[in-house]
Design a protein around this motif. Sequence first.
Motif, PDB file in Angstrom:
ATOM      1  N   MET A   1     -16.312  26.378  21.343  1.00 28.28           N
ATOM      2  CA  MET A   1     -15.879  24.975  21.253  1.00 28.28           C
ATOM      3  C   MET A   1     -16.074  24.444  19.836  1.00 28.28           C
ATOM      4  N   PHE A   2     -17.285  24.703  19.260  1.00 21.49           N
ATOM      5  CA  PHE A   2     -17.579  24.223  17.913  1.00 21.49           C
ATOM      6  C   PHE A   2     -16.739  24.956  16.875  1.00 21.49           C
ATOM      7  N   LYS A   3     -16.435  26.242  17.154  1.00 20.91           N
ATOM      8  CA  LYS A   3     -15.584  27.002  16.240  1.00 20.91           C
ATOM      9  C   LYS A   3     -14.188  26.401  16.184  1.00 20.91           C
ATOM     10  N   ASN A   4     -13.653  26.030  17.343  1.00 25.18           N
ATOM     11  CA  ASN A   4     -12.331  25.401  17.384  1.00 25.18           C
ATOM     12  C   ASN A   4     -12.346  24.061  16.656  1.00 25.18           C
ATOM     13  N   LEU A   5     -13.453  23.308  16.808  1.00 27.82           N
ATOM     14  CA  LEU A   5     -13.564  22.032  16.115  1.00 27.82           C
ATOM     15  C   LEU A   5     -13.589  22.242  14.607  1.00 27.82           C
ATOM     16  N   TYR A   6     -14.290  23.318  14.169  1.00 25.48           N
ATOM     17  CA  TYR A   6     -14.352  23.612  12.735  1.00 25.48           C
ATOM     18  C   TYR A   6     -12.952  23.876  12.181  1.00 25.48           C
ATOM     19  N   ALA A  53       0.099   9.173  23.148  1.00 30.23           N
ATOM     20  CA  ALA A  53       0.284  10.253  22.180  1.00 30.23           C
ATOM     21  C   ALA A  53      -0.340  11.560  22.657  1.00 30.23           C
ATOM     22  N   ILE A  54      -1.346  11.487  23.523  1.00 30.19           N
ATOM     23  CA  ILE A  54      -1.913  12.722  24.080  1.00 30.19           C
ATOM     24  C   ILE A  54      -0.842  13.484  24.851  1.00 30.19           C
ATOM     25  N   GLY A  55      -0.147  12.758  25.737  1.00 28.71           N
ATOM     26  CA  GLY A  55       0.941  13.397  26.482  1.00 28.71           C
ATOM     27  C   GLY A  55       2.068  13.835  25.579  1.00 28.71           C
ATOM     28  N   MET A  56       2.381  13.022  24.560  1.00 31.43           N
ATOM     29  CA  MET A  56       3.443  13.381  23.625  1.00 31.43           C
ATOM     30  C   MET A  56       3.093  14.647  22.858  1.00 31.43           C
ATOM     31  N   THR A  57       1.830  14.812  22.518  1.00 29.41           N
ATOM     32  CA  THR A  57       1.405  16.024  21.812  1.00 29.41           C
ATOM     33  C   THR A  57       1.691  17.265  22.634  1.00 29.41           C
ATOM     34  N   MET A  58       1.367  17.225  23.913  1.00 27.82           N
ATOM     35  CA  MET A  58       1.606  18.385  24.764  1.00 27.82           C
ATOM     36  C   MET A  58       3.092  18.673  24.905  1.00 27.82           C
ATOM     37  N   VAL A  59       3.894  17.611  25.008  1.00 33.45           N
ATOM     38  CA  VAL A  59       5.344  17.801  25.106  1.00 33.45           C
ATOM     39  C   VAL A  59       5.881  18.438  23.821  1.00 33.45           C
ATOM     40  N   ILE A  60       5.441  17.939  22.670  1.00 34.08           N
ATOM     41  CA  ILE A  60       5.889  18.484  21.388  1.00 34.08           C
ATOM     42  C   ILE A  60       5.435  19.933  21.229  1.00 34.08           C
ATOM     43  N   LEU A  61       4.255  20.263  21.734  1.00 35.28           N
ATOM     44  CA  LEU A  61       3.765  21.637  21.650  1.00 35.28           C
ATOM     45  C   LEU A  61       4.667  22.607  22.398  1.00 35.28           C
ATOM     46  N   THR A  62       5.323  22.140  23.459  1.00 38.39           N
ATOM     47  CA  THR A  62       6.247  23.006  24.201  1.00 38.39           C
ATOM     48  C   THR A  62       7.618  23.078  23.547  1.00 38.39           C
ATOM     49  N   GLY A  63       7.788  22.376  22.419  1.00 35.54           N
ATOM     50  CA  GLY A  63       9.085  22.370  21.751  1.00 35.54           C
ATOM     51  C   GLY A  63      10.002  21.267  22.214  1.00 35.54           C
ATOM     52  N   GLY A  64       9.465  20.287  22.951  1.00 32.93           N
ATOM     53  CA  GLY A  64      10.285  19.195  23.463  1.00 32.93           C
ATOM     54  C   GLY A  64       9.980  17.876  22.790  1.00 32.93           C
ATOM     55  N   ILE A  65      10.501  16.828  23.360  1.00 36.69           N
ATOM     56  CA  ILE A  65      10.268  15.458  22.896  1.00 36.69           C
ATOM     57  C   ILE A  65      10.406  14.554  24.110  1.00 36.69           C
ATOM     58  N   ASN A  66       9.749  13.409  24.085  1.00 34.16           N
ATOM     59  CA  ASN A  66       9.796  12.510  25.248  1.00 34.16           C
ATOM     60  C   ASN A  66      10.053  11.085  24.779  1.00 34.16           C
ATOM     61  N   LEU A 174     -11.197  15.033  26.879  1.00 32.41           N
ATOM     62  CA  LEU A 174     -10.783  15.827  28.034  1.00 32.41           C
ATOM     63  C   LEU A 174      -9.611  16.735  27.690  1.00 32.41           C
ATOM     64  N   PHE A 175      -8.582  16.186  27.066  1.00 28.12           N
ATOM     65  CA  PHE A 175      -7.397  16.995  26.793  1.00 28.12           C
ATOM     66  C   PHE A 175      -7.591  17.913  25.590  1.00 28.12           C
ATOM     67  N   ALA A 176      -8.505  17.582  24.704  1.00 26.68           N
ATOM     68  CA  ALA A 176      -8.867  18.533  23.644  1.00 26.68           C
ATOM     69  C   ALA A 176      -9.493  19.769  24.269  1.00 26.68           C
ATOM     70  N   CYS A 259       9.578  22.536  15.579  1.00 33.61           N
ATOM     71  CA  CYS A 259       9.293  23.792  16.266  1.00 33.61           C
ATOM     72  C   CYS A 259       8.039  23.612  17.100  1.00 33.61           C
ATOM     73  N   GLY A 260       7.968  24.278  18.226  1.00 33.20           N
ATOM     74  CA  GLY A 260       6.847  24.103  19.129  1.00 33.20           C
ATOM     75  C   GLY A 260       5.636  24.931  18.736  1.00 33.20           C
ATOM     76  N   GLY A 261       4.532  24.706  19.464  1.00 40.11           N
ATOM     77  CA  GLY A 261       3.341  25.512  19.276  1.00 40.11           C
ATOM     78  C   GLY A 261       2.448  25.105  18.125  1.00 40.11           C
ATOM     79  N   LYS A 262       2.749  23.985  17.460  1.00 41.27           N
ATOM     80  CA  LYS A 262       1.946  23.556  16.312  1.00 41.27           C
ATOM     81  C   LYS A 262       1.438  22.142  16.543  1.00 41.27           C
ATOM     82  N   GLY A 263       0.110  22.001  16.504  1.00 44.38           N
ATOM     83  CA  GLY A 263      -0.486  20.682  16.690  1.00 44.38           C
ATOM     84  C   GLY A 263      -1.776  20.760  17.472  1.00 44.38           C
ATOM     85  N   THR A 264      -2.600  19.750  17.344  1.00 53.23           N
ATOM     86  CA  THR A 264      -3.869  19.673  18.059  1.00 53.23           C
ATOM     87  C   THR A 264      -4.115  18.236  18.514  1.00 53.23           C
TER      88      THR A 264
END
Length: 332
Positions: A1-6, A53-66, A174-176, A259-264
């Motif tokens: 968890m801390f490694k991902n945060l780093y 924006a939390i939900g929007m982040t997940m949508v963008i990660l799949t390559g979509g938009i809402n 939670l979603f992180a 492009c999808g798959g990029k973001g945190t």
Amino acid sequence: MFKNLYYSVRDQAALLVIIALFFLAMSVASPYFLRISNLVNIVQYVSVYGITAIGMTMVILTGGINLSVGGTLALSTWVCSFSILRGVPWPIAILFALIVGGLVGTANGIAVARVGIPPLIGTLALEQITRGLQLVFSKGRPLHGFPESFLSFGAGRVAGIPMPVIWTLLLFLLFAFILSRTCFGRNIYAVGGNPVATKIAGIKNSRVIILVYVLAGMLSSFAGIILIARMDSSPSAIALGLDMQAITACVIGGASVTCGGKGTIFGTFLGIVMMGLIQNSLDLLNVSAYYQQFVQGLVILAAVTVDALRNSPNFSLKRLFTSRKGTVVARN
């Protein structure tokens, strides 16, 4: 968890520096900026955008938009408000609103993942449908006069901290965790990064995409519930421009709309903080509301431009000013 945060902090180093410089500049420009009450107000102000924006982040990660988040929020909050004013216990009314958000998200997901409609077009259509339904049901009239117990859901405080701040921070954490530490989170990144490979690996792409849109719809509804509980009103023109605000926060935070798959989630949180700092600074400096909208437009344009440039495989600063032969390109 801390490694991902780093790694998240390292990837967002530039944005963290910008935020730090912003704090430094505003602490000099306004004596009110560094007050605890003002800093809490910044997070409270962006809570609706942040949760959406939390939900929007997940949508963008799949390559979509809402683009339907504003309409989803408007319709679900009207359902919640109407139910409460008709005597339905407010926890049940909140459940009704979340169901509405989930149903709109399901429609979005099916349109995109099963029917094959481009996300931009499909979600825009749902935005118009949900906005239209809200206007038909409300007849353009706001609803207000909610019970005190419901108002505490969005206007209450715990240990002096406003409830919108608490809800926002809890949902980001939670979603992180979900995105970084669960199989579902890894599947979201995989579907957006390489949908062909995930399909070969046995991941049901359509199921992941539909669930992401469902969560995005429910998060929009939850954000709306917090908003109307804080205002003690559910206006007919609620959440106009919410989609652009949420998308901008995601892009500022490093998510890619090209492009999808990029973001945190951490990056999106910083993007929301940055937007809140800009708005709060403009207010403290007494900048006209007309200029504020202009500045917000520039921020959106800059964020999308930076996203397009950083994801272009052939982009370099040198290519902007030189031709293929190395000569300076004349620009009129």
